[in-house]
Design a protein around this motif. Sequence first.
Motif, PDB file in Angstrom:
ATOM      1  N   ARG A  63     -15.390  20.516  29.513  1.00 38.29           N
ATOM      2  CA  ARG A  63     -14.919  19.305  30.184  1.00 38.29           C
ATOM      3  C   ARG A  63     -13.479  19.400  30.660  1.00 38.29           C
ATOM      4  N   LEU A  64     -12.653  20.165  29.974  1.00 39.90           N
ATOM      5  CA  LEU A  64     -11.256  20.296  30.405  1.00 39.90           C
ATOM      6  C   LEU A  64     -11.016  21.670  31.039  1.00 39.90           C
ATOM      7  N   GLY A  65     -12.096  22.289  31.502  1.00 37.67           N
ATOM      8  CA  GLY A  65     -12.007  23.616  32.110  1.00 37.67           C
ATOM      9  C   GLY A  65     -11.105  23.660  33.330  1.00 37.67           C
ATOM     10  N   HIS A  66     -10.972  22.532  34.029  1.00 38.20           N
ATOM     11  CA  HIS A  66     -10.159  22.529  35.249  1.00 38.20           C
ATOM     12  C   HIS A  66      -8.773  21.954  35.014  1.00 38.20           C
ATOM     13  N   SER A  67      -8.473  21.557  33.769  1.00 40.34           N
ATOM     14  CA  SER A  67      -7.117  21.045  33.483  1.00 40.34           C
ATOM     15  C   SER A  67      -6.133  22.204  33.521  1.00 40.34           C
ATOM     16  N   PRO A  68      -4.890  21.927  33.914  1.00 42.12           N
ATOM     17  CA  PRO A  68      -3.917  23.018  34.044  1.00 42.12           C
ATOM     18  C   PRO A  68      -3.665  23.731  32.710  1.00 42.12           C
ATOM     19  N   ARG A  69      -3.444  25.029  32.792  1.00 45.01           N
ATOM     20  CA  ARG A  69      -3.126  25.868  31.632  1.00 45.01           C
ATOM     21  C   ARG A  69      -1.644  26.137  31.610  1.00 45.01           C
ATOM     22  N   PRO A  70      -1.032  26.372  30.446  1.00 47.13           N
ATOM     23  CA  PRO A  70      -1.672  26.287  29.134  1.00 47.13           C
ATOM     24  C   PRO A  70      -2.024  24.847  28.773  1.00 47.13           C
ATOM     25  N   LEU A  71      -3.171  24.701  28.105  1.00 49.14           N
ATOM     26  CA  LEU A  71      -3.675  23.397  27.702  1.00 49.14           C
ATOM     27  C   LEU A  71      -3.322  23.197  26.229  1.00 49.14           C
ATOM     28  N   ARG A  72      -2.705  22.056  25.946  1.00 43.86           N
ATOM     29  CA  ARG A  72      -2.313  21.770  24.558  1.00 43.86           C
ATOM     30  C   ARG A  72      -3.097  20.571  24.049  1.00 43.86           C
ATOM     31  N   LEU A  73      -3.913  20.795  23.017  1.00 38.61           N
ATOM     32  CA  LEU A  73      -4.741  19.721  22.461  1.00 38.61           C
ATOM     33  C   LEU A  73      -4.534  19.612  20.961  1.00 38.61           C
ATOM     34  N   CYS A  74      -4.629  18.396  20.435  1.00 40.68           N
ATOM     35  CA  CYS A  74      -4.560  18.245  18.981  1.00 40.68           C
ATOM     36  C   CYS A  74      -5.668  17.317  18.510  1.00 40.68           C
ATOM     37  N   TYR A  75      -5.904  17.306  17.211  1.00 40.84           N
ATOM     38  CA  TYR A  75      -7.018  16.540  16.660  1.00 40.84           C
ATOM     39  C   TYR A  75      -6.770  16.259  15.195  1.00 40.84           C
ATOM     40  N   ALA A  76      -7.471  15.269  14.676  1.00 40.46           N
ATOM     41  CA  ALA A  76      -7.478  14.998  13.234  1.00 40.46           C
ATOM     42  C   ALA A  76      -8.833  14.457  12.886  1.00 40.46           C
ATOM     43  N   GLY A  77      -9.393  14.878  11.785  1.00 41.57           N
ATOM     44  CA  GLY A  77     -10.698  14.355  11.403  1.00 41.57           C
ATOM     45  C   GLY A  77     -11.183  14.958  10.104  1.00 41.57           C
ATOM     46  N   GLN A  78     -12.374  14.531   9.712  1.00 43.34           N
ATOM     47  CA  GLN A  78     -12.972  14.989   8.462  1.00 43.34           C
ATOM     48  C   GLN A  78     -14.057  16.009   8.771  1.00 43.34           C
ATOM     49  N   VAL A  79     -14.183  17.003   7.931  1.00 41.12           N
ATOM     50  CA  VAL A  79     -15.256  17.973   8.073  1.00 41.12           C
ATOM     51  C   VAL A  79     -16.012  18.049   6.742  1.00 41.12           C
ATOM     52  N   LEU A  80     -17.230  18.543   6.827  1.00 38.92           N
ATOM     53  CA  LEU A  80     -18.071  18.619   5.634  1.00 38.92           C
ATOM     54  C   LEU A  80     -18.523  20.058   5.474  1.00 38.92           C
ATOM     55  N   ARG A  81     -18.487  20.566   4.259  1.00 38.15           N
ATOM     56  CA  ARG A  81     -18.977  21.920   4.055  1.00 38.15           C
ATOM     57  C   ARG A  81     -20.020  21.956   2.939  1.00 38.15           C
ATOM     58  N   VAL A  82     -20.940  22.908   3.051  1.00 33.62           N
ATOM     59  CA  VAL A  82     -22.061  22.994   2.129  1.00 33.62           C
ATOM     60  C   VAL A  82     -21.560  23.136   0.695  1.00 33.62           C
ATOM     61  N   LYS A  83     -20.494  23.911   0.538  1.00 34.54           N
ATOM     62  CA  LYS A  83     -20.062  24.280  -0.805  1.00 34.54           C
ATOM     63  C   LYS A  83     -18.547  24.462  -0.784  1.00 34.54           C
ATOM     64  N   GLY A  84     -17.870  23.874  -1.763  1.00 35.77           N
ATOM     65  CA  GLY A  84     -16.445  24.135  -1.870  1.00 35.77           C
ATOM     66  C   GLY A  84     -16.223  25.449  -2.600  1.00 35.77           C
ATOM     67  N   SER A  85     -14.953  25.810  -2.796  1.00 38.99           N
ATOM     68  CA  SER A  85     -14.662  26.998  -3.593  1.00 38.99           C
ATOM     69  C   SER A  85     -14.361  26.546  -5.014  1.00 38.99           C
ATOM     70  N   GLU A  86     -14.227  27.484  -5.951  1.00 36.83           N
ATOM     71  CA  GLU A  86     -13.893  27.104  -7.320  1.00 36.83           C
ATOM     72  C   GLU A  86     -12.550  26.381  -7.351  1.00 36.83           C
ATOM     73  N   VAL A  87     -11.600  26.916  -6.590  1.00 40.54           N
ATOM     74  CA  VAL A  87     -10.250  26.361  -6.644  1.00 40.54           C
ATOM     75  C   VAL A  87     -10.141  25.080  -5.818  1.00 40.54           C
ATOM     76  N   ARG A  88     -10.910  24.990  -4.729  1.00 41.98           N
ATOM     77  CA  ARG A  88     -10.932  23.771  -3.899  1.00 41.98           C
ATOM     78  C   ARG A  88     -12.369  23.270  -3.818  1.00 41.98           C
ATOM     79  N   PRO A  89     -12.824  22.525  -4.841  1.00 42.38           N
ATOM     80  CA  PRO A  89     -14.238  22.147  -4.876  1.00 42.38           C
ATOM     81  C   PRO A  89     -14.623  21.039  -3.898  1.00 42.38           C
ATOM     82  N   GLU A  90     -13.641  20.414  -3.209  1.00 46.66           N
ATOM     83  CA  GLU A  90     -13.984  19.326  -2.292  1.00 46.66           C
ATOM     84  C   GLU A  90     -14.929  19.833  -1.206  1.00 46.66           C
ATOM     85  N   ARG A  91     -15.935  19.032  -0.879  1.00 46.49           N
ATOM     86  CA  ARG A  91     -16.832  19.408   0.213  1.00 46.49           C
ATOM     87  C   ARG A  91     -16.498  18.645   1.499  1.00 46.49           C
ATOM     88  N   GLN A  92     -15.923  17.461   1.356  1.00 44.19           N
ATOM     89  CA  GLN A  92     -15.421  16.768   2.546  1.00 44.19           C
ATOM     90  C   GLN A  92     -13.909  16.909   2.546  1.00 44.19           C
TER      91      GLN A  92
END
Lengths: 220, 383
Positions: free
Chosen positions: B99-128
């Motif tokens: 969608r932003l393929g025709h926007s001028p380069r360099p293109l600078r984008l930022c984001y914030a949000g939550q992600v979910l993972r199947v399995k956390g690690s031992e040290v970081r057990p959070e999945r969301q």
Amino acid sequence: MRGNETLVLALPRGRILGEVTPLLKRAGLEIERAFDDPEARQLRFKTNHEGLEVIRVRSFDVATFVAFGAAQLGVAGNDVLMEFDYPEIYVPLDLNIGRCRLVVAAPKEDVGRDDPARWSHVRIATKYPEVTRRHFAQRGVQAECIVLNGAMELAPTMGLSRQIVDLVATGSTLRANGLVEIEHIADVTSRFIVNRAALKTRTAEMQYWVDRFREAADAA
Amino acid sequence: MSGANDNLHKALLPQGLRDLLPPAAEAEAVAVARLVAALASHGYERVKPPLVEFEDNLLSGAGAAMAPETFRLMDPVSQRMVGLRADMTTQVARIAASRLGHSPRPLRLCYAGQVLRVKGSEVRPERQVGQVGAELIGSADIAADIEAVAVAAEALVGLGIEGLSVDLSLPTLVPAICRAHGIAGTDLETLRAALDHKDSAGVAVSGGKAAPLLQKLLAAAGAASTALPALAKLDLPTEAATERARLVAVAERLAQAVPQLAITIDPVENRGFEYHTGVSFAFFARGMKSELGRGGRYRTGNGDGEDATGFTIYTEAVLEAMPAHKSAPRLFVPVGAGAAAAAFRAQGYVTVAGLAPAKDNAAEAKRLACGFVLTDGKLIEVH
């Protein structure tokens, strides 16, 4: 939550400790006397270096303390490291002590009784369920593990499982219980391990101890 | 035996998931807002991709590395498999390429949000987990590498995080050396595992002809002041030497651009950087058990798209590293005193209105965790 400013070295209780002690001396590390008393209730020990403290825990727990950064340095066998495979642990040094091997063993009379190539499933008593499952999965065999924390050699005679996966140094315990080594999984020695985040953020102090232990191991 | 659901406690959550309560939820929201504001102030414009995407798109190209971490479900409308995002970088790269393929380069984008993972690690057990990140798309220039690290560092320091350091790595270096020495297949896997654990003894066994060089590479990790000269001395194959020159240039220019940031070098680090194609980095803070964020150079699409770099900051790790959150002072407003409250809200007070007359306003204020009570249009401190 911030960690301690003092570095913590986690050492394993039991078999390895006797071999670690001369290494500590060569690395210039002296631990307060209570450490040598197996009856002492104390769990944390001061050293001749103000910035370094020693804890004495079970060998499996050394890896856990270091992985979580509760201890920054530790001594653990690669049997333990293979079982947990924590990405937070770096293994910069083989100390060449505590030499033994991780093997599959079975009762003498089982050897040659059937063809291992026909197995789809084995039942195994072990302290190393992950290593065992991986070892057998590699050749298409599912391993059902019964986790025991000691006296593995009892399992076949008591009918718990036909086979065991355990550490073997001389093999005398196996022989005494009528067992023989049927497969070799890995050679085991003690390694000097460090916590990844601590190595990145306290590089100079951490590297100092890696270098001291390297010199001590090389001098052996 | 009864079914597991028969005795399910109302408050029990699935493993690795949790409720954030006051004041932790506010602390998180404030930290995320400040991080995003810091990125926006450098010209990174916010995008918001959806929670769920078609699996084929979400896990293609750079997204393939997240496949084992991704929850999948069947979309009853399209009858296609969809994936719940386990990482947002590939979503933003997709937006940039489409969608932003025709926007001028360099293109600078930022984001914030939550992600979910199947399995956390031992040290970081959070999945969301929360992610705040930025992508700088359409530039292969070293200046872009520097900007990514500098902007991330500024955002983290802006949250009051102390003892921040960045670890620069080059995930392409070891593969280049292995190609030059013809190491491939299971040998490469064993070697990679040894290198991942900085296991010098293991590298000696599995490294073959490349072992002496790889061991020197392992030893060339550490503070930039000692690691860079050690790295410079190594006799590398041509392809690897080009990669090294790039790492050295980034490290040197970064030290000038952000002199207060401690820089360490790790030329063999690879884990979590599988899809990166150049200089990569991870942020650490003294005393913290895990990294605060990471990023690096990659290519959009199936590795055939544009040159890009970017980073992801991990909200949970950042919250642990930050100084404790200070909530705004709370002011109890008894029944009938509401007219004067707006002026105090404008000054930054939080007002808590009494809904029914209280016998003792001071006691009521204290019960509702208010430090002040509004009396005759004035603030009275509650003890």
